[in-house]
Design a protein around this motif. Structure first.
Motif, mmCIF file in Angstrom:
data_model
loop_
_atom_site.group_PDB
_atom_site.id
_atom_site.type_symbol
_atom_site.label_atom_id
_atom_site.label_comp_id
_atom_site.label_asym_id
_atom_site.label_seq_id
_atom_site.Cartn_x
_atom_site.Cartn_y
_atom_site.Cartn_z
ATOM 1 N N VAL A 102 66.423 -26.607 48.822
ATOM 2 C CA VAL A 102 65.786 -25.351 49.236
ATOM 3 C C VAL A 102 66.602 -24.755 50.378
ATOM 4 C CG1 VAL A 102 63.655 -24.241 49.939
ATOM 5 C CG2 VAL A 102 63.556 -26.411 48.705
ATOM 6 N N ARG A 103 67.010 -23.523 50.203
ATOM 7 C CA ARG A 103 67.713 -22.817 51.273
ATOM 8 C C ARG A 103 66.718 -21.960 52.038
ATOM 9 N NH1 ARG A 103 73.850 -21.327 49.443
ATOM 10 N NH2 ARG A 103 74.242 -23.192 48.217
ATOM 11 N N VAL A 104 66.868 -21.924 53.346
ATOM 12 C CA VAL A 104 65.953 -21.183 54.220
ATOM 13 C C VAL A 104 66.800 -20.289 55.130
ATOM 14 C CG1 VAL A 104 64.081 -21.324 55.887
ATOM 15 C CG2 VAL A 104 64.374 -23.152 54.190
ATOM 16 N N ARG A 105 66.455 -18.992 55.152
ATOM 17 C CA ARG A 105 67.202 -18.040 55.966
ATOM 18 C C ARG A 105 66.238 -17.174 56.766
ATOM 19 N NH1 ARG A 105 70.390 -21.039 54.256
ATOM 20 N NH2 ARG A 105 72.433 -20.656 53.319
ATOM 21 N N PRO A 106 66.640 -16.721 57.964
ATOM 22 C CA PRO A 106 65.792 -15.801 58.731
ATOM 23 C C PRO A 106 65.584 -14.505 57.963
ATOM 24 C CG PRO A 106 67.573 -16.692 60.094
ATOM 25 C CD PRO A 106 67.894 -17.061 58.683
ATOM 26 N N ALA A 107 64.398 -13.920 58.105
ATOM 27 C CA ALA A 107 64.082 -12.637 57.474
ATOM 28 C C ALA A 107 63.173 -11.857 58.407
ATOM 29 C CB ALA A 107 63.408 -12.846 56.119
ATOM 30 N N GLY A 108 63.754 -10.980 59.221
ATOM 31 C CA GLY A 108 62.961 -10.238 60.197
ATOM 32 C C GLY A 108 62.231 -11.200 61.107
ATOM 33 N N VAL A 167 68.381 -30.679 55.545
ATOM 34 C CA VAL A 167 69.798 -30.731 55.193
ATOM 35 C C VAL A 167 70.414 -29.446 55.721
ATOM 36 C CG1 VAL A 167 69.428 -32.172 53.137
ATOM 37 C CG2 VAL A 167 69.409 -29.673 52.926
ATOM 38 N N PRO A 168 71.734 -29.354 55.822
ATOM 39 C CA PRO A 168 72.344 -28.109 56.307
ATOM 40 C C PRO A 168 71.886 -26.901 55.482
ATOM 41 C CG PRO A 168 73.977 -29.850 56.276
ATOM 42 C CD PRO A 168 72.752 -30.418 55.611
ATOM 43 N N GLY A 169 71.353 -25.902 56.167
ATOM 44 C CA GLY A 169 70.926 -24.682 55.499
ATOM 45 C C GLY A 169 69.539 -24.709 54.926
ATOM 46 N N GLY A 170 68.815 -25.830 55.073
ATOM 47 C CA GLY A 170 67.477 -25.867 54.506
ATOM 48 C C GLY A 170 66.917 -27.265 54.412
ATOM 49 N N PHE A 171 66.385 -27.597 53.229
ATOM 50 C CA PHE A 171 65.715 -28.874 53.017
ATOM 51 C C PHE A 171 66.032 -29.404 51.625
ATOM 52 C CE2 PHE A 171 63.249 -26.612 56.130
ATOM 53 C CZ PHE A 171 62.790 -27.582 57.017
ATOM 54 N N ARG A 172 65.904 -30.699 51.464
ATOM 55 C CA ARG A 172 65.902 -31.328 50.140
ATOM 56 C C ARG A 172 64.473 -31.782 49.870
ATOM 57 N NH1 ARG A 172 71.076 -34.340 49.090
ATOM 58 N NH2 ARG A 172 71.606 -32.144 48.712
ATOM 59 N N ARG A 228 58.320 -22.156 64.917
ATOM 60 C CA ARG A 228 59.413 -21.746 64.025
ATOM 61 C C ARG A 228 59.760 -22.858 63.052
ATOM 62 N NH1 ARG A 228 61.482 -19.348 68.804
ATOM 63 N NH2 ARG A 228 62.952 -21.057 69.123
ATOM 64 N N ARG A 229 59.794 -24.077 63.537
ATOM 65 C CA ARG A 229 60.121 -25.208 62.665
ATOM 66 C C ARG A 229 59.032 -25.424 61.616
ATOM 67 N NH1 ARG A 229 62.538 -29.575 67.126
ATOM 68 N NH2 ARG A 229 64.457 -28.387 67.573
ATOM 69 N N LEU A 230 57.781 -25.241 62.021
ATOM 70 C CA LEU A 230 56.694 -25.389 61.054
ATOM 71 C C LEU A 230 56.776 -24.313 59.985
ATOM 72 C CD1 LEU A 230 54.065 -26.656 60.057
ATOM 73 C CD2 LEU A 230 52.836 -25.212 61.696
ATOM 74 N N LEU A 231 57.071 -23.072 60.379
ATOM 75 C CA LEU A 231 57.153 -21.990 59.399
ATOM 76 C C LEU A 231 58.290 -22.232 58.418
ATOM 77 C CD1 LEU A 231 55.924 -19.278 58.549
ATOM 78 C CD2 LEU A 231 57.648 -18.162 59.983
ATOM 79 N N VAL A 263 60.849 -15.883 57.591
ATOM 80 C CA VAL A 263 61.890 -16.590 56.853
ATOM 81 C C VAL A 263 61.755 -16.277 55.361
ATOM 82 C CG1 VAL A 263 62.114 -18.487 58.493
ATOM 83 C CG2 VAL A 263 60.456 -18.665 56.622
ATOM 84 N N PHE A 264 62.859 -16.451 54.653
ATOM 85 C CA PHE A 264 62.895 -16.372 53.198
ATOM 86 C C PHE A 264 63.521 -17.655 52.689
ATOM 87 C CE2 PHE A 264 65.253 -15.110 49.262
ATOM 88 C CZ PHE A 264 64.133 -14.930 48.446
ATOM 89 N N SER A 265 62.864 -18.281 51.714
ATOM 90 C CA SER A 265 63.331 -19.557 51.155
ATOM 91 C C SER A 265 63.434 -19.444 49.641
ATOM 92 C CB SER A 265 62.355 -20.696 51.508
ATOM 93 O OG SER A 265 62.192 -20.822 52.892
ATOM 94 N N TRP A 266 64.368 -20.179 49.074
ATOM 95 C CA TRP A 266 64.448 -20.230 47.615
ATOM 96 C C TRP A 266 64.973 -21.579 47.154
ATOM 97 C CZ3 TRP A 266 68.162 -17.955 50.632
ATOM 98 C CH2 TRP A 266 69.492 -18.242 50.347
#
Length: 248
Positions: free
Chosen positions: A230-236, A212-217, A176-179, A239-242
């Motif tokens: 970059v924000r990363v959120r669960p998606a089914g 960082v909280p909510g994602g990565f720098r 999960r962390r790698l994804l 994950v979805f990142s933007w």
């Protein structure tokens, strides 16, 4: 989904390494619902969202350049490509942009003048973000509904980034962390490609990230002064990142 090694619009993750495959129907539905729930968060950042399924009958070429690109592709790739364009037009329409064809420069989508955008697709679902260029310099998004094999970590993460994966309590947590890290880097990769042009990182390893909280720098290793969050959120099942580079 994007190539883990070079710029590209779609490819298997981790340079062709075999990925785990959840049920495509339930995975797509769960991901679609999760991404739609993010719309208020995205709007608060000035970003417009579009989605399309690969089997959407409205996912058709919008002009001759899209048709020329699509007709040369094998059917599965063609469906993903056209769903991505359909999702992008929906995002552009919400952002107040034109809803015409979106051609390619190499393998990257060319959004209309005055608008930033990004497209991603995985597991039969396409997602796109768009925003007026007056608000956002560059965008990158990434949807991942399939896991990565842990032995692909070395082509995604540098030695300075491997700690959270290597120190995970079990393989499931490590995966999960790698994804999450892979998807975040894919989103940053696209944003830097639009922002930096020929100076953009050419591989995921050329991008450094820190949690960082909510994602990565994220920053290019060769140009550390350029940073995107970059924000990363669960998606089914994935994950979805933007990532967005706002106009300040």
């Amino acid at each position: 989904m994007r190539d883990a090694l070079t710029r590209g619009e779609a490819a298997d993750p981790a340079s062709g390494a075999r990925a785990t495959r959840p049920d495509p129907v339930s995975g797509r539905a769960g991901a679609e619902h999760a991404v739609l729930l993010l719309r208020p968060v995205l709007r608060a950042q000035g970003l417009s969202l579009g989605l399309a399924r690969a089997d959407d009958p409205r996912a058709r070429p919008a002009g001759p350049r899209e048709w020329e690109s699509a007709v040369a592709m094998p059917p599965p790739r063609r469906r993903d490509f056209l769903a991505g364009r359909c999702a992008a037009r929906r995002a552009l329409a919400e952002a107040g942009g034109p809803a015409g064809e979106i051609p390619r420069a190499g393998r990257r989508p060319l959004f209309p003048c005055g608008f930033a955008g990004s497209i991603s697709h995985s597991g039969g679902l396409a997602v796109a973000l768009a925003a007026p260029g007056a608000r956002v310099h560059a965008l990158g998004c990434d949807l991942e509904l399939r896991g990565l094999p842990l032995d692909s970590a070395h082509i995604v993460l540098g030695p300075d980034e491997r700690g959270p994966v290597d120190d995970a309590p079990d393989r499931a947590v490590a995966a999960r962390r790698l994804l999450r890290a892979f998807s975040a880097k894919e989103a940053a990769f696209k944003a830097f490609g639009a922002l930096l042009g020929e100076e953009a990182p050419a591989t995921l390893l050329a991008i450094a990230t820190r949690p960082v909280p909510g994602g990565f720098r994220a920053r290019p290793r060769s140009l550390p002064g350029h940073v995107v969050d970059v924000r990363v959120r669960p998606a089914g099942p994935g994950v979805f990142s933007w990532a967005a580079s706002p106009v300040v």
